[in-house]
Write a protein that holds these residues in place. Sequence first.
Motif, mmCIF file in Angstrom:
data_model
loop_
_atom_site.group_PDB
_atom_site.id
_atom_site.type_symbol
_atom_site.label_atom_id
_atom_site.label_comp_id
_atom_site.label_asym_id
_atom_site.label_seq_id
_atom_site.Cartn_x
_atom_site.Cartn_y
_atom_site.Cartn_z
ATOM 1 N N SER A 67 23.183 84.817 -12.801
ATOM 2 C CA SER A 67 23.511 85.605 -13.985
ATOM 3 C C SER A 67 22.610 86.830 -14.058
ATOM 4 N N LEU A 68 23.124 87.850 -14.722
ATOM 5 C CA LEU A 68 22.418 89.123 -14.865
ATOM 6 C C LEU A 68 22.404 89.536 -16.325
ATOM 7 N N HIS A 80 27.854 86.415 -15.854
ATOM 8 C CA HIS A 80 27.677 85.142 -15.165
ATOM 9 C C HIS A 80 28.662 85.032 -14.014
ATOM 10 N N ALA A 81 28.211 84.470 -12.909
ATOM 11 C CA ALA A 81 29.089 84.240 -11.770
ATOM 12 C C ALA A 81 30.234 83.345 -12.228
ATOM 13 N N GLY A 82 31.393 83.534 -11.636
ATOM 14 C CA GLY A 82 32.556 82.735 -11.989
ATOM 15 C C GLY A 82 33.392 83.365 -13.080
ATOM 16 N N GLU A 83 32.899 84.437 -13.684
ATOM 17 C CA GLU A 83 33.632 85.126 -14.750
ATOM 18 C C GLU A 83 34.244 86.430 -14.238
ATOM 19 N N MET A 84 34.411 86.561 -12.946
ATOM 20 C CA MET A 84 34.888 87.800 -12.322
ATOM 21 C C MET A 84 34.007 88.961 -12.781
ATOM 22 N N ALA A 85 32.697 88.743 -12.727
ATOM 23 C CA ALA A 85 31.725 89.719 -13.201
ATOM 24 C C ALA A 85 31.546 90.833 -12.179
ATOM 25 N N ASP A 106 18.085 83.508 -10.174
ATOM 26 C CA ASP A 106 18.395 83.929 -8.809
ATOM 27 C C ASP A 106 19.879 84.260 -8.731
ATOM 28 N N ALA A 107 20.189 85.376 -8.081
ATOM 29 C CA ALA A 107 21.568 85.855 -8.068
ATOM 30 C C ALA A 107 21.950 86.386 -6.694
#
Length: 174
Positions: free
Chosen positions: A31-32, A50-55, A77-78
């Motif tokens: 996440s960022l 967040h990853a998985g949200e088509m970010a 960590d991303a």
Amino acid sequence: MENRIKEFSRGEVVFYEGDFETCMYHLQKGSLGIYANYGTPEEKLLTELHAGEMAILGEMGFLESKPRSATAVALEDAQLRVITRVTFAMYFKENPVAVMQIMQNMSKRIRDLTEDYLDACRAVTEAMESRRAGEPEGWFSKKFDKYIRDYEDANMLTEQDGVNVDYYINHKSW
């Protein structure tokens, strides 16, 4: 297609507000936080991705060839997929939903900023009309107390009819 992945540790800056880069990113893992005025007393978290949200991030600077409008920081960590001008067309061919996501994100930002602007215009108009009607000077500041609490990052509106208003733009739309 080149599938370049960049990794960032918690707290590491992906890019800074004002940076000029020729890529955008697709958040694959982690996440960022997206910040205005990062690292200053006026720092404001605009949104979390967040990853998985088509970010997708960095698309505004990428599409407009302009400096970054905010700072992106890893909240954990991303991993980010780097999308360059060379890989852009193939990325969207492989991920057609990403095109719609970018358009929806930009549309929401425009709609939210328009609503904020219209709210500010209505509030200024009401305050000016009340002042012209002879309501006491102290009323003006009370009228904006709620407005000032709702909005955090200062932008000065122009002076109209002797009324000088500090208007705060809410970056929730970012």
